[in-house]
Each structure stands twice: as structure tokens, then as C-alpha cells.
Design a protein around this motif. Structure first.
Motif, mmCIF file in Angstrom:
data_model
loop_
_atom_site.group_PDB
_atom_site.id
_atom_site.type_symbol
_atom_site.label_atom_id
_atom_site.label_comp_id
_atom_site.label_asym_id
_atom_site.label_seq_id
_atom_site.Cartn_x
_atom_site.Cartn_y
_atom_site.Cartn_z
ATOM 1 N N LEU A 105 2.963 -14.689 -1.641
ATOM 2 C CA LEU A 105 3.577 -14.982 -2.933
ATOM 3 C C LEU A 105 2.933 -14.203 -4.074
ATOM 4 O O LEU A 105 3.593 -13.896 -5.071
ATOM 5 N N LYS A 106 1.642 -13.887 -3.943
ATOM 6 C CA LYS A 106 0.922 -13.289 -5.072
ATOM 7 C C LYS A 106 1.210 -11.810 -5.244
ATOM 8 O O LYS A 106 1.285 -11.314 -6.367
ATOM 9 N N ASP A 107 1.349 -11.073 -4.135
ATOM 10 C CA ASP A 107 1.549 -9.627 -4.258
ATOM 11 C C ASP A 107 2.779 -9.104 -3.515
ATOM 12 O O ASP A 107 3.073 -7.910 -3.549
ATOM 13 N N GLY A 108 3.510 -9.982 -2.835
ATOM 14 C CA GLY A 108 4.721 -9.582 -2.145
ATOM 15 C C GLY A 108 4.520 -8.848 -0.832
ATOM 16 O O GLY A 108 5.485 -8.398 -0.216
ATOM 17 N N GLU A 109 3.275 -8.731 -0.362
ATOM 18 C CA GLU A 109 2.989 -7.997 0.867
ATOM 19 C C GLU A 109 3.461 -8.767 2.108
ATOM 20 O O GLU A 109 3.351 -10.001 2.171
ATOM 21 N N LEU A 110 3.975 -8.025 3.085
ATOM 22 C CA LEU A 110 4.365 -8.628 4.356
ATOM 23 C C LEU A 110 3.097 -8.943 5.155
ATOM 24 O O LEU A 110 2.340 -8.051 5.523
ATOM 25 N N LYS A 111 2.874 -10.229 5.448
ATOM 26 C CA LYS A 111 1.641 -10.667 6.114
ATOM 27 C C LYS A 111 1.865 -11.043 7.573
ATOM 28 O O LYS A 111 0.916 -11.069 8.356
ATOM 29 N N ALA A 112 3.085 -11.362 7.941
ATOM 30 C CA ALA A 112 3.362 -11.729 9.337
ATOM 31 C C ALA A 112 4.858 -11.597 9.606
ATOM 32 O O ALA A 112 5.684 -11.706 8.698
ATOM 33 N N VAL A 113 5.179 -11.340 10.880
ATOM 34 C CA VAL A 113 6.569 -11.368 11.348
ATOM 35 C C VAL A 113 6.590 -12.320 12.533
ATOM 36 O O VAL A 113 6.152 -11.976 13.632
ATOM 37 N N ILE A 114 7.072 -13.531 12.305
ATOM 38 C CA ILE A 114 6.970 -14.589 13.304
ATOM 39 C C ILE A 114 7.617 -14.191 14.629
ATOM 40 O O ILE A 114 7.081 -14.465 15.705
ATOM 41 N N THR A 115 8.750 -13.494 14.569
ATOM 42 C CA THR A 115 9.468 -13.143 15.802
ATOM 43 C C THR A 115 8.976 -11.837 16.442
ATOM 44 O O THR A 115 9.553 -11.375 17.424
ATOM 45 N N ASP A 116 7.899 -11.265 15.877
ATOM 46 C CA ASP A 116 7.345 -10.037 16.452
ATOM 47 C C ASP A 116 5.902 -10.230 16.909
ATOM 48 O O ASP A 116 5.237 -9.273 17.304
ATOM 49 N N GLY A 117 5.434 -11.488 16.822
ATOM 50 C CA GLY A 117 4.098 -11.786 17.312
ATOM 51 C C GLY A 117 2.991 -11.469 16.317
ATOM 52 O O GLY A 117 3.200 -10.796 15.302
ATOM 53 N N ASP A 119 0.585 -9.409 16.392
ATOM 54 C CA ASP A 119 0.152 -8.018 16.259
ATOM 55 C C ASP A 119 1.275 -7.100 15.768
ATOM 56 O O ASP A 119 1.255 -5.891 16.028
ATOM 57 N N SER A 120 2.245 -7.660 15.047
ATOM 58 C CA SER A 120 3.363 -6.863 14.561
ATOM 59 C C SER A 120 2.876 -5.685 13.725
ATOM 60 O O SER A 120 2.069 -5.827 12.807
ATOM 61 N N ARG A 121 3.382 -4.508 14.051
ATOM 62 C CA ARG A 121 2.978 -3.310 13.333
ATOM 63 C C ARG A 121 3.618 -3.213 11.941
ATOM 64 O O ARG A 121 3.257 -2.326 11.153
ATOM 65 N N MET A 122 4.553 -4.112 11.635
ATOM 66 C CA MET A 122 5.187 -4.105 10.319
ATOM 67 C C MET A 122 4.296 -4.702 9.240
ATOM 68 O O MET A 122 4.500 -4.449 8.047
ATOM 69 N N CYS A 123 3.311 -5.503 9.641
ATOM 70 C CA CYS A 123 2.451 -6.177 8.675
ATOM 71 C C CYS A 123 1.749 -5.166 7.775
ATOM 72 O O CYS A 123 1.223 -4.145 8.256
ATOM 73 N N ASN A 124 1.741 -5.460 6.492
ATOM 74 C CA ASN A 124 1.116 -4.627 5.465
ATOM 75 C C ASN A 124 1.795 -3.268 5.293
ATOM 76 O O ASN A 124 1.281 -2.395 4.585
ATOM 77 N N LYS A 125 2.980 -3.081 5.935
ATOM 78 C CA LYS A 125 3.721 -1.830 5.774
ATOM 79 C C LYS A 125 5.044 -2.044 5.044
ATOM 80 O O LYS A 125 5.827 -1.106 4.884
ATOM 81 N N ALA A 126 5.292 -3.263 4.632
ATOM 82 C CA ALA A 126 6.493 -3.582 3.858
ATOM 83 C C ALA A 126 6.112 -4.602 2.796
ATOM 84 O O ALA A 126 5.129 -5.353 2.956
ATOM 85 N N ALA A 127 6.851 -4.629 1.731
ATOM 86 C CA ALA A 127 6.558 -5.560 0.634
ATOM 87 C C ALA A 127 7.822 -5.754 -0.198
ATOM 88 O O ALA A 127 8.772 -4.954 -0.124
ATOM 89 N N VAL A 128 7.829 -6.815 -0.987
ATOM 90 C CA VAL A 128 8.910 -7.051 -1.937
ATOM 91 C C VAL A 128 8.326 -7.041 -3.351
ATOM 92 O O VAL A 128 7.149 -7.355 -3.549
ATOM 93 N N LYS A 129 9.150 -6.670 -4.291
ATOM 94 C CA LYS A 129 8.728 -6.598 -5.684
ATOM 95 C C LYS A 129 8.351 -7.973 -6.208
ATOM 96 O O LYS A 129 8.995 -8.980 -5.887
ATOM 97 N N THR A 130 7.307 -8.029 -7.030
ATOM 98 C CA THR A 130 6.927 -9.273 -7.688
ATOM 99 C C THR A 130 7.252 -9.176 -9.177
ATOM 100 O O THR A 130 7.348 -8.086 -9.744
ATOM 101 N N TYR A 131 7.423 -10.331 -9.792
ATOM 102 C CA TYR A 131 7.705 -10.425 -11.223
ATOM 103 C C TYR A 131 6.641 -11.314 -11.874
ATOM 104 O O TYR A 131 6.264 -12.351 -11.300
ATOM 105 N N PRO A 132 6.166 -10.965 -13.057
ATOM 106 C CA PRO A 132 5.273 -11.882 -13.778
ATOM 107 C C PRO A 132 5.995 -13.192 -14.066
ATOM 108 O O PRO A 132 7.174 -13.191 -14.444
ATOM 109 N N ALA A 133 5.311 -14.293 -13.867
ATOM 110 C CA ALA A 133 5.893 -15.613 -14.124
ATOM 111 C C ALA A 133 4.845 -16.518 -14.748
ATOM 112 O O ALA A 133 3.670 -16.463 -14.373
ATOM 113 N N GLU A 134 5.267 -17.328 -15.698
ATOM 114 C CA GLU A 134 4.362 -18.258 -16.373
ATOM 115 C C GLU A 134 5.079 -19.565 -16.677
ATOM 116 O O GLU A 134 6.308 -19.642 -16.632
ATOM 117 N N GLU A 135 4.276 -20.546 -17.009
ATOM 118 C CA GLU A 135 4.799 -21.863 -17.387
ATOM 119 C C GLU A 135 4.399 -22.157 -18.816
ATOM 120 O O GLU A 135 3.230 -22.050 -19.182
#
Length: 389
Positions: A105-117, A119-135
Motif C-alpha cells: 500500500l505504501k509504495d505500490g510495489e508488487l510483493k507477491a503473486v499468490i498463484t505463482d508461488g 518464488d515468483s519472478r514478477m515480485c519487485n518487477k511490477a508496481a502500480v502508481k501511488t497517490y498522496p492521501a491525507e485525512e
């Protein structure tokens, strides 16, 4: 064509478009590089993501383990499924509902792929954009833009940066209609005295028939300032028009500066201290402020997409103790349905009915024209200009 024929043709001229305001015309999907309120803070959970849309961008919201709101682009890069439909299996993460791609949630980095086990090689090689958010002030705010965000406190109305204790009531609702038309309606000089005369909120109070006004600019705010106020008028060949009825409360004050538009009353000390130039003011990116004697009402017109707007109406009373809880009771039993329901619903009705441009403007529309001119000026927070929040 004779002068008489030209005059006759002009009567039926449909009017002008918005080509004189190219920056305004280009902002149909909203303005970037601003903070937008999008959700009541109490509705945002730690384990359940929420999906919203601002300025055409899909965003997922969720609290992290420390309770801080986090915002990610609401699209899994695998197959494009919305992350807001997913779940949280581990703290500070969200997992896509399709194949279990799991993002921090903090940086959008891909940390795990449940259906790839594990040792998934996708981890840390994909990410989603984050937006600043406040309350802030009971709302979740998201910054939509491309650069470093300015502090949220800089964008808040100055009286909400470090206010005394207060009570908040309001409504957030997705509505059909162009966000620019909602802003124009809110700052419009003429409509309140006529359209809202039938609202339950105003039906017991006499409202003026017409005004003469001018617009003053202070920092990033435009103020609607009354020069003359007329409670009734005689119209040539037709007769007198007045909103006065025997059962309506008469204005305590007929002329001069006062908060609200029904004759004033004793003003709250903190509101009076603000020394606002006029009771109605507006600023970018679409923030309306209406100061009444006992409360200030704010409307944030948040662009969802073209022709869809998130209405965020917030009423704030600067009260404490038992008065604060009595206000909450009054809000639930009366104000919510009278003000944020019936009264605001009339604005919703008219915006959806508005078919402009083209348009034929009249004298009170100086408020609309000055609002549109703001769009060609410098960014009030990112450009170096003198600022009065």
C-alpha cells in the motif's frame, strides 16, 4: 439587412460558446495538481479497499496498519482488474481478486503473486502508481497531479487550518452534471433568491428579489460583494414581485453587509473574526464557501469524469460541549434533509437541466465570468504569486 431586422434576429441568437475561455473549456475533466476530498474518513477501513474516480483516474483507497490513508491506481497491471475489488491478506497490502497479485500500500510495489508461488519472478518487477492521501476535517483527501504535491493545509480555507473545536455535518454524493456548472451554480448571484425561495430551508424567511453586486479578488478567492439589495420591485407593465408573505420571518437587517442572504443576525465570534469580504466566495479547484451567521458551508465540486461530479457538502459550526452534540442532533433530524437534501437537491436539478453553452448572459453573471477567468491565471499553489489562503 435593416437595423430593425438585425435587432429582431439578435433576439433569437442562441448566444456565445466558451471559446473566449479556452483554459476553462479544456478543464471539462477537472484540474490537475490539486487535493480533492473524496470520502468520509469514518468510511475508510484498514482491510477493505474502496474505489473512487477523480479527474477521470480510477483510484483505490485503503488504510495501512498505522491507520494512514493510502491511495493506489485502481488497476492491476496483470489484466487490468480493479484492485478495489480485492482483499487484504497481509498487513499493508492489497491483493487483486483475479490472480492474487499483491501490492504494498505504501509504495505500490508488487510483493507477491499468490498463484505463482513464493518464488515468483514478477515480485519487485511490477508496481502500480501511488497517490498522496491525507485525512483532514473528517474527510479523506487525494492529490491528483504529476508533480510534488503542495501541503494540503495550504489549500484549505484559512479558517480551517488551525480552527477552534468544531462540529461537522455534510453529504457526499455522486451526481450527474459538469463540475464546472456546479461551481457556476454555487457562485451564481441570481439563482438563490429565486430558485431556493421554495426550498424548505428558506420557505419561512423572506429573501431579496434582486441585487447589484461586484466581484473582488483577494489572493486565490473571488468574493461576491453586494452593492445594493432590493427586497421587492415593480416591473414595468407587470406589477410588483416580492418574496414576502405574512407567515415569513422578516429580515432583521435590510441593507449593509451581513452573513447569509436573509437579513443577518448575530454572527459567531470566530466567523466574524475572519472578516470575510463577502459571504459568498469561490476558489480553484472548485471550492465554494458560504458564510452564515452561525456556520460556514463549503461545497467541493470534485470532477469524477466528463458530466459526472462528486458533490461534497460540508457544514461546520464552531461549537463545543453540549452545543456541539445538540448541533449533531439538529443536523440528523433537520438540517441533513432540509439543507443537504431539499435545498442542495434544487441545485442538482438545475445543473442537470442546464444546457450551456451556447448562452445569453446578463448583468449578475459577472460572477460566472470572473470565475472562468481564474483558469488562465497562475496555479495558486505551484506558481509564485502572493497568496492569502
Amino acid at each position: 439587412m435593416t437595423l430593425e431586422e438585425k435587432a429582431h434576429a439578435k433576439k433569437y441568437d442562441p448566444g456565445r460558446d466558451w471559446s473566449a475561455f479556452p483554459e476553462y473549456e479544456a478543464a471539462k475533466q477537472g484540474l490537475r495538481d490539486y487535493w480533492y476530498p473524496v470520502l468520509w474518513a469514518r468510511e475508510l477501513e484498514a482491510k477493505k479497499p474502496t474505489g473512487i474516480k477523480v479527474c477521470g483516474e480510477k483510484i483505490m483507497l485503503q488504510r495501512d496498519a498505522e491507520g494512514k490513508p493510502r491511495a493506489l491506481h485502481d488497476r492491476c497491471p496483470h489484466r487490468g482488474v480493479r484492485l478495489s475489488q480485492g482483499k487484504q491478506w497481509w498487513p499493508d497490502t492489497v491483493s487483486c481478486p483475479y490472480h492474487g497479485w499483491t501490492f504494498n500500500l505504501k509504495d505500490g510495489e508488487l510483493k507477491a503473486v499468490i498463484t505463482d508461488g513464493p518464488d515468483s519472478r514478477m515480485c519487485n518487477k511490477a508496481a502500480v502508481k501511488t497517490y498522496p492521501a491525507e485525512e483532514r476535517i473528517g474527510l479523506i483527501w487525494v492529490y491528483v497531479g504529476d508533480g510534488e504535491p503542495h501541503p494540503l493545509k495550504d489549500q484549505l480555507p484559512k479558517e480551517l487550518v488551525d480552527p477552534p473545536k468544531y462540529a461537522v455535518g455534510g453529504r457526499i454524493e455522486d451526481r450527474g452534471g459538469d463540475w464546472r456548472l456546479y461551481a457556476e451554480n454555487g457562485f451564481d448571484e441570481g439563482h438563490a433568491k429565486y430558485l431556493h425561495r421554495t426550498s424548505i430551508w428558506r420557505i419561512m424567511k423572506v429573501m431579496p428579489t434582486w441585487n447589484k453586486i461586484h466581484i473582488e479578488k483577494e489572493g486565490r478567492w473571488l468574493y461576491r460583494v453586494e452593492d445594493e439589495r432590493y427586497w421587492e420591485a415593480d416591473y414595468p407593465g407587470l406589477g410588483k414581485w416580492t418574496n414576502d408573505r405574512w407567515f415569513k420571518i422578516k429580515p432583521k437587517q435590510r441593507q449593509g453587509k451581513f452573513m447569509g442572504n436573509t437579513g443577518g443576525g448575530k454572527t459567531n465570534a470566530y466567523i466574524k473574526k475572519q472578516n470575510l469580504t463577502g459571504f459568498a466566495s469561490i476558489s480553484l479547484p472548485g471550492v465554494l464557501r458560504i458564510a452564515y451567521p452561525n456556520f460556514i458551508h463549503y461545497e467541493f465540486y470534485v470532477p469524477i469524469d466528463v458530466d459526472e461530479t462528486k458533490y461534497v457538502g460540508v457544514m461546520i459550526q464552531f461549537k463545543t460541549g453540549i452545543k456541539k452534540w445538540l448541533y449533531y442532533l439538529q443536523y440528523l433530524l433537520q438540517i441533513r434533509w432540509m439543507f443537504h437534501g431539499n435545498f442542495s437537491g434544487q441545485d442538482h436539478w438545475m445543473v442537470e437541466e442546464t444546457n450551456a453553452p451556447p448562452e445569453r448572459l446578463y448583468r449578475p453573471d459577472v460572477s460566472l465570468l470572473e470565475w472562468r477567468k481564474l483558469f488562465k491565471g497562475p496555479h495558486p499553489f505551484h506558481d509564485k504569486i502572493e497568496e492569502d489562503a
